[in-house]
Design an enzyme around this catalytic site. Structure first.
Site, PDB file in Angstrom:
ATOM      1  N   MET A   1       8.005   0.964  -4.883  1.00 14.87           N
ATOM      2  CA  MET A   1       8.451  -0.396  -4.580  1.00 14.87           C
ATOM      3  C   MET A   1       7.439  -1.418  -5.114  1.00 14.87           C
ATOM      4  SD  MET A   1      10.537  -0.269  -1.044  1.00 14.87           S
ATOM      5  CE  MET A   1       9.176  -0.344   0.093  1.00 14.87           C
TER       6      MET A   1
ATOM      7  N   HIS B   1      -0.098   5.371  -5.633  1.00 16.58           N
ATOM      8  CA  HIS B   1       0.970   5.444  -6.637  1.00 16.58           C
ATOM      9  C   HIS B   1       0.434   6.005  -7.963  1.00 16.58           C
ATOM     10  CE1 HIS B   1       2.176   1.812  -4.135  1.00 16.58           C
ATOM     11  NE2 HIS B   1       3.268   2.557  -4.024  1.00 16.58           N
TER      12      HIS B   1
ATOM     13  N   LYS C   1       1.820  10.915   1.933  1.00  8.92           N
ATOM     14  CA  LYS C   1       1.621   9.782   2.841  1.00  8.92           C
ATOM     15  C   LYS C   1       2.902   9.524   3.639  1.00  8.92           C
ATOM     16  CE  LYS C   1       0.675   5.362   4.087  1.00  8.92           C
ATOM     17  NZ  LYS C   1       1.999   4.791   4.128  1.00  8.92           N
TER      18      LYS C   1
ATOM     19  N   SER D   1      -1.849   1.826   1.298  1.00  6.47           N
ATOM     20  CA  SER D   1      -0.464   1.406   1.480  1.00  6.47           C
ATOM     21  C   SER D   1      -0.329  -0.022   0.995  1.00  6.47           C
ATOM     22  CB  SER D   1      -0.086   1.469   2.968  1.00  6.47           C
ATOM     23  OG  SER D   1       1.111   0.749   3.200  1.00  6.47           O
TER      24      SER D   1
HETATM   25  P1  AMP Z   1       6.159   2.923  -1.914  1.00  6.66           P
HETATM   26  O1  AMP Z   1       5.929   2.019  -3.083  1.00  6.66           O
HETATM   27  O2  AMP Z   1       5.322   2.594  -0.732  1.00  6.66           O
HETATM   28  O3  AMP Z   1       7.620   3.115  -1.613  1.00  6.66           O
HETATM   29  O4  AMP Z   1       5.634   4.350  -2.350  1.00  6.66           O
HETATM   30  C1  AMP Z   1       6.052   4.938  -3.555  1.00  6.66           C
HETATM   31  C2  AMP Z   1       5.540   6.362  -3.600  1.00  6.66           C
HETATM   32  O5  AMP Z   1       4.116   6.379  -3.510  1.00  6.66           O
HETATM   33  C3  AMP Z   1       6.055   7.202  -2.434  1.00  6.66           C
HETATM   34  O6  AMP Z   1       6.337   8.511  -2.898  1.00  6.66           O
HETATM   35  C4  AMP Z   1       4.874   7.194  -1.491  1.00  6.66           C
HETATM   36  O7  AMP Z   1       4.832   8.313  -0.631  1.00  6.66           O
HETATM   37  C5  AMP Z   1       3.717   7.224  -2.461  1.00  6.66           C
HETATM   38  N1  AMP Z   1       2.490   6.727  -1.824  1.00  6.66           N
HETATM   39  C6  AMP Z   1       2.332   5.566  -1.147  1.00  6.66           C
HETATM   40  N2  AMP Z   1       1.080   5.474  -0.636  1.00  6.66           N
HETATM   41  C7  AMP Z   1       0.451   6.619  -1.007  1.00  6.66           C
HETATM   42  C8  AMP Z   1      -0.872   7.143  -0.780  1.00  6.66           C
HETATM   43  N3  AMP Z   1      -1.782   6.464  -0.090  1.00  6.66           N
HETATM   44  N4  AMP Z   1      -1.178   8.347  -1.302  1.00  6.66           N
HETATM   45  C9  AMP Z   1      -0.250   9.060  -2.002  1.00  6.66           C
HETATM   46  N5  AMP Z   1       1.008   8.617  -2.255  1.00  6.66           N
HETATM   47  C10 AMP Z   1       1.343   7.420  -1.764  1.00  6.66           C
END
Ligand code: AMP
Length: 284
Positions: free
Chosen positions: A34, A41, A153, A189
């Site tokens: 996102m 990421h 995560k 995050s």
């Molecule tokens: P998001 O943009 O938050 O929807 O996350 C996109 C992807 O990145 C998802 O697969 C999350 O699980 C992964 N992700 C987010 N934060 C972390 C983190 N701290 N460590 C590893 N993967 C992450």
């Protein structure tokens, strides 16, 4: 490699590039995001490059996984910075569709995954996994990658996506990547950007409390005792409300009860700090 990746905004342009790679016999990985990218990421992009010749990252803040009272409008956005970081990590292509591309007029389909979606986030955010499964099913169909990478995560989300890919025979391998943390243990995050300086200092209590909970569970303490103790410590540090601290089986998501937890257990937490909701999980 630090060239900015090309950005495509239509499914046709995405498929054209992926088809060209395929025609050259090259493998493709996808990392759905996102945006508001961080090292978590980028670690998935790098992991993708160990499994494929090219990584496609999608950037789409998915309205379908936010409830009306949640932070869709406030969610951080910054495509220029994201593109720079993705290029540095070796990502070849960004798919950044508009909402109208993903959800054109008349859109009526939802992908619902039973079972692993039930507890935890499924209870606290009833719209969430339907929104996630639907958008990830679309992204995987649009791109057609050989492998797709998701972070531990969001462990329950990883299980939901694995289940969906299996159940729908999606021709893609789902790979989980380890959680990337700050020096004090806080999971990275995009939502950490909401924390004030004071809240950010308090946030470090969360991984510390959970490390103790994991230790206690490893020593054979029952989840039924460990969970309330952790909740109490988080509340004393200033977290609240605390949506859950719960031990579940890391494959079935079945809740673990009064006895000592077995192998494969994980402990999950979701807790508010001011206006920010933090979630995390650890293998026991
Ligand atoms: P998001 O943009 O938050 O929807 O996350 C996109 C992807 O990145 C998802 O697969 C999350 O699980 C992964 N992700 C987010 N934060 C972390 C983190 N701290 N460590 C590893 N993967 C992450």
């Amino acid at each position: 490699m630090s060239d900015r990746p090309a950005i495509v905004r239509t499914v046709a342009a995405l498929r054209r590039q992926v088809a060209a790679w395929r025609a050259a016999g090259e493998r493709v990985a996808m990392v759905p995001t996102m945006g508001a990218l961080h090292e978590g990421h980028l670690s998935l992009v790098r992991l993708g490059l160990t499994r494929a010749d090219h990584v496609v990252a999608s950037i789409f803040v998915n309205p379908a996984q936010f409830a009306p009272h949640e932070d869709f409008d406030a969610y951080p956005r910054g495509e220029g910075r994201d593109a720079q970081l993705l290029g540095e990590a070796g990502c070849a292509l960004i798919f950044a569709p508009d909402v109208a591309v993903m959800y054109p007029d008349g859109f009526s389909t939802r992908v619902l995954v039973d079972g692993v979606s039930g507890p935890l986030e499924g209870e606290k955010r009833p719209q969430f996994f339907g929104g996630v499964a639907t958008v990830v099913a679309k992204l995987l169909n649009q791109c057609g990658p050989d492998v797709a990478l998701f972070g531990e995560k969001d462990y329950q989300q990883l299980l939901v996506i694995r289940r969906m890919a299996r159940d729908l025979d999606l021709p893609v391998e789902i790979i989980g990547g380890p959680t990337v943390r700050e020096a004090d243990g806080l999971a990275m995050s995009s939502r950490n950007a909401y924390l004030s300086a004071d809240e950010r200092a308090v946030a470090a209590v969360l991984p510390a409390v959970m490390a103790e909970a994991v230790e206690a569970l490893r020593d054979g303490a029952p989840a039924a005792n460990v969970e309330p103790a952790a909740i109490e410590r988080l509340a004393a540090a200033g977290f609240g409300p605390i949506d859950y601290v719960q031990a579940h089986d890391g494959e079935t998501m079945e809740r673990l009860g009064p006895g000592p937890v077995g192998p494969g257990a994980r402990v999950f937490v979701a807790a508010w700090l001011g206006k920010t909701r933090l979630i995390d999980n650890w293998a026991v």
